[in-house]
Scaffold this active site. Structure first.
Site, PDB file in Angstrom:
ATOM      1  N   GLN A  16      47.805  43.993  49.944  1.00 30.66           N
ATOM      2  CA  GLN A  16      48.351  45.333  50.509  1.00 30.66           C
ATOM      3  C   GLN A  16      49.452  46.106  49.683  1.00 30.66           C
ATOM      4  O   GLN A  16      49.596  47.016  49.581  1.00 30.66           O
ATOM      5  CB  GLN A  16      49.714  44.028  51.053  1.00 30.66           C
ATOM      6  CG  GLN A  16      50.487  42.901  50.272  1.00 30.66           C
ATOM      7  CD  GLN A  16      49.672  41.708  50.296  1.00 30.66           C
ATOM      8  OE1 GLN A  16      48.132  41.696  50.446  1.00 30.66           O
ATOM      9  NE2 GLN A  16      50.306  40.702  49.967  1.00 30.66           N
TER      10      GLN A  16
ATOM     11  N   GLN B 211      38.765  29.881  30.728  1.00 30.99           N
ATOM     12  CA  GLN B 211      38.476  30.516  31.898  1.00 30.99           C
ATOM     13  C   GLN B 211      38.684  30.091  33.124  1.00 30.99           C
ATOM     14  O   GLN B 211      38.885  30.926  34.323  1.00 30.99           O
ATOM     15  CB  GLN B 211      37.157  31.239  32.145  1.00 30.99           C
ATOM     16  CG  GLN B 211      37.082  32.843  30.726  1.00 30.99           C
ATOM     17  CD  GLN B 211      38.042  33.927  30.619  1.00 30.99           C
ATOM     18  OE1 GLN B 211      38.458  34.371  31.741  1.00 30.99           O
ATOM     19  NE2 GLN B 211      39.221  33.975  29.668  1.00 30.99           N
TER      20      GLN B 211
ATOM     21  N   HIS C 125      42.307  29.331  35.387  1.00 30.18           N
ATOM     22  CA  HIS C 125      41.935  30.873  35.726  1.00 30.18           C
ATOM     23  C   HIS C 125      42.136  30.479  37.327  1.00 30.18           C
ATOM     24  O   HIS C 125      43.294  31.528  38.256  1.00 30.18           O
ATOM     25  CB  HIS C 125      41.020  32.173  35.749  1.00 30.18           C
ATOM     26  CG  HIS C 125      42.312  33.180  34.286  1.00 30.18           C
ATOM     27  ND1 HIS C 125      42.935  33.431  34.484  1.00 30.18           N
ATOM     28  CD2 HIS C 125      41.431  33.868  33.200  1.00 30.18           C
ATOM     29  CE1 HIS C 125      43.904  34.039  33.055  1.00 30.18           C
ATOM     30  NE2 HIS C 125      42.509  34.343  32.040  1.00 30.18           N
TER      31      HIS C 125
ATOM     32  N   GLU D 157      31.416  39.746  31.588  1.00 33.68           N
ATOM     33  CA  GLU D 157      33.369  40.386  30.874  1.00 33.68           C
ATOM     34  C   GLU D 157      33.678  39.576  29.626  1.00 33.68           C
ATOM     35  O   GLU D 157      33.831  40.285  28.685  1.00 33.68           O
ATOM     36  CB  GLU D 157      33.937  39.579  32.296  1.00 33.68           C
ATOM     37  CG  GLU D 157      35.916  40.004  31.920  1.00 33.68           C
ATOM     38  CD  GLU D 157      36.650  39.168  32.699  1.00 33.68           C
ATOM     39  OE1 GLU D 157      37.453  39.905  32.743  1.00 33.68           O
ATOM     40  OE2 GLU D 157      36.160  38.070  33.532  1.00 33.68           O
ATOM     41  N   HIS D 158      33.562  38.036  29.675  1.00 27.31           N
ATOM     42  CA  HIS D 158      34.053  37.914  28.047  1.00 27.31           C
ATOM     43  C   HIS D 158      32.948  37.066  28.006  1.00 27.31           C
ATOM     44  O   HIS D 158      32.201  36.655  27.788  1.00 27.31           O
ATOM     45  CB  HIS D 158      35.093  37.151  27.976  1.00 27.31           C
ATOM     46  CG  HIS D 158      36.312  37.214  28.541  1.00 27.31           C
ATOM     47  ND1 HIS D 158      36.371  37.286  29.865  1.00 27.31           N
ATOM     48  CD2 HIS D 158      37.157  38.045  28.516  1.00 27.31           C
ATOM     49  CE1 HIS D 158      37.454  37.682  30.243  1.00 27.31           C
ATOM     50  NE2 HIS D 158      38.657  37.771  28.903  1.00 27.31           N
TER      51      HIS D 158
ATOM     52  N   ASP E  67      42.932  37.953  24.975  1.00 26.86           N
ATOM     53  CA  ASP E  67      43.222  38.151  25.937  1.00 26.86           C
ATOM     54  C   ASP E  67      44.505  37.822  26.024  1.00 26.86           C
ATOM     55  O   ASP E  67      45.477  38.614  27.010  1.00 26.86           O
ATOM     56  CB  ASP E  67      43.518  36.247  26.947  1.00 26.86           C
ATOM     57  CG  ASP E  67      42.528  36.378  27.650  1.00 26.86           C
ATOM     58  OD1 ASP E  67      41.836  37.524  28.325  1.00 26.86           O
ATOM     59  OD2 ASP E  67      42.326  35.303  28.413  1.00 26.86           O
TER      60      ASP E  67
ATOM     61  N   HIS F 243      26.926  85.485  42.719  1.00 20.03           N
ATOM     62  CA  HIS F 243      27.483  84.775  41.303  1.00 20.03           C
ATOM     63  C   HIS F 243      26.313  85.846  40.500  1.00 20.03           C
ATOM     64  O   HIS F 243      27.079  85.836  38.882  1.00 20.03           O
ATOM     65  CB  HIS F 243      26.774  83.467  40.841  1.00 20.03           C
ATOM     66  CG  HIS F 243      26.930  82.205  41.316  1.00 20.03           C
ATOM     67  ND1 HIS F 243      26.968  81.825  42.927  1.00 20.03           N
ATOM     68  CD2 HIS F 243      27.405  81.164  40.927  1.00 20.03           C
ATOM     69  CE1 HIS F 243      27.995  80.703  43.430  1.00 20.03           C
ATOM     70  NE2 HIS F 243      27.914  80.112  41.830  1.00 20.03           N
TER      71      HIS F 243
END
Length: 432
Positions: free
Chosen positions: A189, A260, A263, A327-328, A361, A420
């Site tokens: 949202q 990680q 998380h 990602e890492h 991080d 053109h």
């Protein structure tokens, strides 16, 4: 963690072993996100308040946090916390300030001057995850480069805690980073509010920030709509890959994997070990450290999605990395720098035993908002340029048009675009 010997797998087995958790792309989740976005688009603030009560279990009456509350949170923060926020902010600013692009001007041929200049986007929506962990670091990673880039309106959204309020450390960091406004709203949202605008929250040109599967799906959907906002990248649940050989400290490797795994229950961690013995030692350490981890339950669920690969040589290690596109990527191998040139696909790389993923991080200066789910094959993490767009400019002299005009006329003829050609021909006639 499931264990695989890379050389024993055929092509389809390798693809399956490197697959991300299916829950992230579940179609029922996508349908739910579409319903939320439609509700926000049609009903604005009323939908935001109702959906917050439904999903977060709290009732809020006002979406925007007054600036005075941000300042009060900063003033009340212990000095040690102010100091570490300031240290991280300074490093992030220093690294991103070095990325400010210089204008380009090239005379492509005599009398034909082409320029490129940068312009900051006007309004950036910055999503800061809250939920089980208020990510102060994400606010720094987004708000600092946005301000350095010159973004005028830096709009933060972040979900409420169980008490219906935003964690005071996020408020304090928002004050120090001089954000334009902060709103108590999270989830899909919040992305809808940034994409469409509501009575209270402004419509944004581009949306930044990581989040859970719902947030990632919402970002993807709003960016596909005609006239919708741009997004920084696909950035869903976190993931990390650690490369380890006999020289690696198993405790260090385990700690990076767990950092990680804690998380999110759908975060994915992968270890690529040079031998079975290395893999065994790492798994022993994971079990040992897991016992004293406060977020043990979350990490335990995440580890069920984890992978342990045994790779025989450098070529196999590089193959796994580039296929997975983590990602890492933490490289705990002998001579880690020698691997960097061969790594094409990774969000951020951490080299050697003294470079835990946590420093990126929080405070080294690089950005921790990074592509997940294999998007590192095509996307970069957030940089200063993420908040910038470029305008190309050209100017021709009379001499330049005389030289280049006939080329343009002939190309226009080849394409059958007479107007053109005429735009050039009329000018060339005027110069005779």
């Amino acid at each position: 963690m499931q264990r695989f010997i890379w050389s024993d797998l055929n092509a389809s087995e390798r693809q399956s072993a490197l697959a991300r958790p299916a829950a992230i792309s579940d179609e029922s989740l996508m349908d739910g996100v579409r319903d939320i976005l439609a509700d926000v688009k049609e009903n604005g603030d009323a939908a935001l308040l109702r959906l917050t009560q439904k999903f977060d279990g709290v009732r809020i009456d006002v979406l925007e946090v007054p600036k005075a509350e941000l300042k009060a949170a900063w003033d009340a923060l212990p000095q040690i916390d102010k100091s570490v926020i300031e240290r991280a902010r300074r490093n992030i600013k220093r690294f991103h300030k070095a990325q400010i692009p210089a204008p380009i001007e090239v005379e492509t041929e005599p009398g034909v001057i082409c320029r490129r200049e940068s312009r900051a986007i006007k309004t950036a929506g910055l999503y800061v995850p809250g939920g089980t962990a208020p990510l102060v670091s994400t606010l720094l990673m987004l708000a600092v480069p946005a301000k350095v880039a010159g973004v005028k309106n830096r709009v933060v959204v972040t979900p409420p805690g169980k008490d219906g309020k935003v964690d005071p450390t996020i408020l304090a960091a928002a004050y120090r980073c001089k954000v334009s406004a902060l709103y108590v709203i999270g989830g899909a949202q919040a992305i809808g509010a940034l994409a469409y605008g509501t009575e209270t929250i402004p419509k944004c040109d581009k949306i930044f920030g990581p989040g859970n599967a719902w947030v990632a799906a919402a970002k993807s959907l709003v960016a596909q709509a005609a006239g919708g906002p741009a997004i920084d990248m696909p950035a869903g649940p976190s993931e990390a890959m650690v490369l380890a050989d006999e020289a690696a400290d198993p405790a260090f490797v385990a700690s990076d994997l767990l950092s990680q795994a804690e998380h999110d229950t759908v975060a994915q961690v992968v270890c690529v070990a040079s031998t079975t013995e290395v893999a065994d030692c790492v798994e022993v350490e994971i079990a040992k450290q897991l016992e004293t981890l406060p977020r043990k339950n979350i990490a335990t669920e995440s580890l069920k999605l984890g992978r342990m690969f045994i790779a025989e040589d450098r070529a196999e290690i590089i193959d796994i990395v580039n296929r997975y596109a983590p990602e890492h990527l933490i490289v705990q191998l002998r001579k880690p720098d020698t691997y960097v040139g061969a790594i094409r696909n990774a969000g951020s790389i951490f080299l050697g035993p003294w470079t835990p993923e946590s420093v990126g991080d929080y405070a080294s200066g690089t950005n921790h908002t990074l592509p997940t789910y294999g998007a590192a094959r095509a996307y970069s993490g957030v940089t200063l340029e993420s908040f910038i767009k470029y305008v190309s400019i050209q100017k021709l002299t009379k001499k330049g048009l005389k030289r280049l005009g006939p080329v343009v006329e002939r190309l226009a003829e080849m394409e059958g675009l007479d107007a053109h050609k005429r735009a050039v021909s009329l000018r060339l006639e005027a110069l005779q």
